[in-house]
Design an enzyme around this catalytic site. Structure first.
Site, short mmCIF file in Angstrom:
data_model
loop_
_atom_site.label_atom_id
_atom_site.label_comp_id
_atom_site.label_asym_id
_atom_site.label_seq_id
_atom_site.Cartn_x
_atom_site.Cartn_y
_atom_site.Cartn_z
N THR A 46 3.59 3.97 -3.52
CA THR A 46 3.98 4.18 -4.92
C THR A 46 4.55 5.58 -4.92
O THR A 46 4.26 6.36 -4.02
CB THR A 46 2.71 4.17 -5.82
OG1 THR A 46 2.18 2.86 -5.86
CG2 THR A 46 2.96 4.66 -7.24
N ASP B 195 -2.36 -0.17 -11.44
CA ASP B 195 -2.70 1.01 -12.25
C ASP B 195 -1.48 1.80 -12.70
O ASP B 195 -1.51 2.46 -13.73
CB ASP B 195 -3.64 1.93 -11.45
CG ASP B 195 -3.01 2.37 -10.12
OD1 ASP B 195 -2.25 1.59 -9.52
OD2 ASP B 195 -3.30 3.51 -9.68
N GLY C 238 -4.95 0.25 -6.76
CA GLY C 238 -4.86 0.32 -8.22
C GLY C 238 -6.07 -0.23 -8.93
O GLY C 238 -6.48 0.29 -9.98
N1 ASP Z 1 -1.37 1.95 -6.98
C1 ASP Z 1 -0.44 0.91 -6.64
C2 ASP Z 1 -0.90 -0.38 -7.21
O1 ASP Z 1 -2.09 -0.67 -7.14
C3 ASP Z 1 -0.25 0.72 -5.18
C4 ASP Z 1 -0.17 1.93 -4.33
O2 ASP Z 1 -0.09 3.04 -4.81
O3 ASP Z 1 -0.20 1.79 -3.11
O4 ASP Z 1 -0.08 -1.14 -7.65
#
Ligand code: ASP
Length: 362
Positions: free
Chosen positions: A215, A246, A269
């Site tokens: 992300t 998230d 997340g």
């Molecule tokens: N936080 C992101 C999600 O859960 C994924 C990530 O940051 O790797 O969609």
């Protein structure tokens, strides 16, 4: 917690219970002595410009450079942060964000993004958005051109099209090949057959063994002391269609209080959603915690709340990665990861670089 993490956090910065109140902190800021590693060393009183700070996930080095360039030329901190992450959203080589991101289990790229603007305390977000290359721009339009905060799925796409965004195929050949290999190797009792192991593209093999996450988050403090943040992602690779992570949830994937600071996250997340992490980090910074210590404290909280066996290692520690990034109004910043080995990008007004995150577990 690792001793090194505590050392890097500058020793004990205080638990939430014993930290000063928000009012004491805010009073303290105006008269506070300058702390180490803070860009506040050049803060001047009155309306004199101060040194800006941009902090981002490790894939955000180009984003922090762009954001600082823009705030220095007088742009709004949110416009600067968005222009920064747009570089990564449009980059087919980053398989965790925007165009080129890994798709859901059906092979369709679904994007999540949120933005938050400190001076107005406005925010906007999109989730499970298909076919639109720059979801952070759409999130900003949700903030500016609707009375809503979050649009999802088909409604979010129709809103983007209404504002002139083209619908594009976001699945690159590289992402398609990685997804196809995942699909073909899921089960021995379905009808998808993988190629013989020696024919598997090494580029595809590189992404197997561990779940691919990623992300980009970017928080910006401008030369006037205003804050803004953006988080944008293609989410968990091969997620169930419609899953929202998230990143587009205000308070979880990012949060800004213009009187205090900004925080954002990357990593698992679901763990973040269950803990409202970024809102907590900002609140703890408001009670006087250093940004890095607030990030570590949040990781301790997440670890404590992780109780399901499938999410724990045999030693009882969480088996996933989570990273928090934070900057306060004073220009102090920090980042911390659940597990050792992560870096973050920061431009502190003098140089743009990657730094090691503090960490909870080795
Ligand atoms: N936080 C992101 C999600 O859960 C994924 C990530 O940051 O790797 O969609």
């Amino acid at each position: 917690m690792g001793e090194k993490a505590r050392e890097r956090a500058g020793g004990k910065a205080g638990t939430p219970a014993e930290a000063p109140t928000r009012r004491e902190f805010l009073v303290g800021v105006s008269a506070a002595p300058v702390l180490a590693c803070a860009a506040s060393s050049e803060i001047s009183g009155g309306s004199m410009p101060r040194r800006p700070v941009a902090i981002a996930s490790a894939n955000g080095l180009r984003a922090t450079a762009k954001a600082i360039e823009l705030v220095r030329s007088g742009h709004d901190p949110l416009d600067a942060a968005i222009a920064g992450v747009n570089i990564v959203e449009g980059d087919p080589n980053d398989i965790s964000v925007g165009y080129g991101g890994l798709p859901n289990e059906d092979g369709v790229v679904e994007l999540d993004a949120a933005v938050m603007h400190g001076p107005t305390h406005r925010c906007g977000a999109v989730a499970a958005l298909r076919g639109i290359k720059y979801p952070s721009k759409v999130a900003k339009l949700v903030m500016e051109r609707t009375d809503h905060v979050l649009l999802v799925g088909e409604g979010a796409q129709r809103f983007a099209v209404a504002h002139g965004f083209p619908i594009e195929n976001l699945l690159t050949e590289r992402a398609r090949k990685i997804w196809l290999h995942w699909k073909e190797t899921r089960s021995a009792i379905d009808d998808w057959l993988p190629p013989p192991p020696k024919e598997v593209d090494p580029e595809v093999r590189r992404f197997f063994g561990e779940r691919v996450t990623g992300t980009i988050h970017c928080s910006v403090l401008d030369t006037k002391g205003d804050l803004a943040a953006v988080t944008t992602t293609s989410g968990l690779a091969f997620k169930i269609p419609g899953r929202v992570g998230d990143s587009p949830i205000i308070g979880a994937g990012l949060y800004v209080d213009n009187d205090i600071g900004a925080a954002g996250s990357t990593g698992r997340g679901e763990a973040n959603l269950a803990n409202c992490s970024c809102a907590m980090i900002v609140e703890w910074m408001g009670r006087g915690m250093h940004p890095m210590e607030a990030c570590l404290e949040m990781l301790r909280r997440v670890a404590k709340h992780t109780k399901e066996k499938r999410l724990l290692r045999p030693d009882g520690r969480p088996n996933f990665q989570l990273v928090f990034y934070a900057v306060n109004k004073n220009g102090e910043y920090g980042a911390a990861s659940m597990w050792k080995g992560r870096k973050f990008a920061v431009h502190d007004g003098s140089s743009n670089r990657l730094e090691d995150c503090a960490y909870l577990f080795e």
